[in-house]
Design a protein around this motif. Sequence first.
Motif, PDB file in Angstrom:
ATOM      1  N   SER A  47       0.825  -1.213   0.000  1.00  0.00           N
ATOM      2  CA  SER A  47       0.000   0.000   0.000  1.00  0.00           C
ATOM      3  C   SER A  47       0.857   1.259   0.000  1.00  0.00           C
ATOM      4  CB  SER A  47      -0.934   0.001   1.212  1.00  0.00           C
ATOM      5  OG  SER A  47      -1.942  -0.981   1.080  1.00  0.00           O
ATOM      6  N   PHE A  98      -3.928   4.588  -0.958  1.00  0.00           N
ATOM      7  CA  PHE A  98      -3.616   3.756   0.190  1.00  0.00           C
ATOM      8  C   PHE A  98      -4.821   2.913   0.609  1.00  0.00           C
ATOM      9  CE2 PHE A  98      -2.745   2.780   4.641  1.00  0.00           C
ATOM     10  CZ  PHE A  98      -1.411   2.418   4.585  1.00  0.00           C
ATOM     11  N   ASN A  99      -6.026   3.447   0.431  1.00  0.00           N
ATOM     12  CA  ASN A  99      -7.243   2.724   0.803  1.00  0.00           C
ATOM     13  C   ASN A  99      -7.876   2.007  -0.391  1.00  0.00           C
ATOM     14  OD1 ASN A  99      -7.119   3.641   3.503  1.00  0.00           O
ATOM     15  ND2 ASN A  99      -8.024   5.591   2.901  1.00  0.00           N
ATOM     16  N   PRO A 111      -2.985  -4.909  -1.514  1.00  0.00           N
ATOM     17  CA  PRO A 111      -2.797  -3.762  -0.620  1.00  0.00           C
ATOM     18  C   PRO A 111      -3.524  -4.006   0.688  1.00  0.00           C
ATOM     19  CG  PRO A 111      -4.434  -3.249  -2.275  1.00  0.00           C
ATOM     20  CD  PRO A 111      -3.909  -4.611  -2.611  1.00  0.00           C
ATOM     21  N   THR A 150      -3.482   1.002   9.806  1.00  0.00           N
ATOM     22  CA  THR A 150      -3.549   1.603   8.475  1.00  0.00           C
ATOM     23  C   THR A 150      -3.873   3.091   8.521  1.00  0.00           C
ATOM     24  OG1 THR A 150      -5.907   1.074   8.226  1.00  0.00           O
ATOM     25  CG2 THR A 150      -4.315  -0.590   7.520  1.00  0.00           C
TER      26      THR A 150
END
Length: 313
Positions: A108, A243-244, A260, A287
């Motif tokens: 990620s 990232f998400n 990821p 996260t």
Amino acid sequence: MRSDVITAQAQGATGDLTGGSEPVRSRRTPDSAHARRHRLWSKIVLYTLLCVLSIPFIYPTIWMIFAAFKPTDEFFRIPPTLFPETWTLDGVAKIFTVTPFAQQYLNSLYLATVITIGSIIVCSLGGYAFARIRFPFAGKLFLVLMSGMMIPGEVTIIPIFRWVADLGLMNTHIPLIVLPIFGPACIVGVFIFRQFYLSLPGELEEAGRLDGLGRLGLFWRIALPLSGPAIAAVAIMKFLASFNMYFEPLIFLRSEELFPVGLGLTRYQDGYGEPLYNTQIGATALTVIPVLIVFLFAQRQFVEGLSRTGLKG
């Protein structure tokens, strides 16, 4: 003695000209003190109101952190509790053993960094072209570009899937990098950079041309160094989205080592297929850390970049 007399006369003359310094000070001091008290109480009320309004946004994050140390039976307790009654590390200990969470976390970070840097380069070039270069049908092309924002990703995912499969890029990170940089997801970034470059005075480019800079030099030496707020705004949005990332990895990836972290969070299950809630929530709390770090360091530029997108159209 003579100097004392002269000093006294000078002080008297000054007092006559100003109407007396003491009465003026006595008249201003209460007003300034009242103004200071008013500003103090205004700040107290404002910060208190902001703290109260922030509770619905902060509480879920705080609950998520403490929930990682709860046993599973406390998750569904009514009324819910913030702090665990029985502290346990069973859920936290399984974060890195049930799935390859460390590798997924690095995936990620890698994807978010590459996509963010690539998006800044592509969006800044596109925004500069639409803002500072005059070419035929520029307005119509920009309108067509903006209309791409209205097309849902679910509509185009099937032809994109077939294209990726025909190129042999399934189960790789290449489509996850190329699509956010060159696809519809970059349109907002182009718009932000275009609006920012429109607000720059034209005299800057004229001075650059006098120094012998070409179009690429004007962009690299003048426009891009001044676009810090726009870069921060686009960087935060792209980093958060990358990232998400969940939907695209679900379509294109098959190996857990390539997942990821957003997709890897769905794989925390026990031997019977039941979710490991405390482990999953503990991994989710981890996260959040890079997202908060990026936002805290660039929040001022982010707000400034968004505020300047409507200065000139």
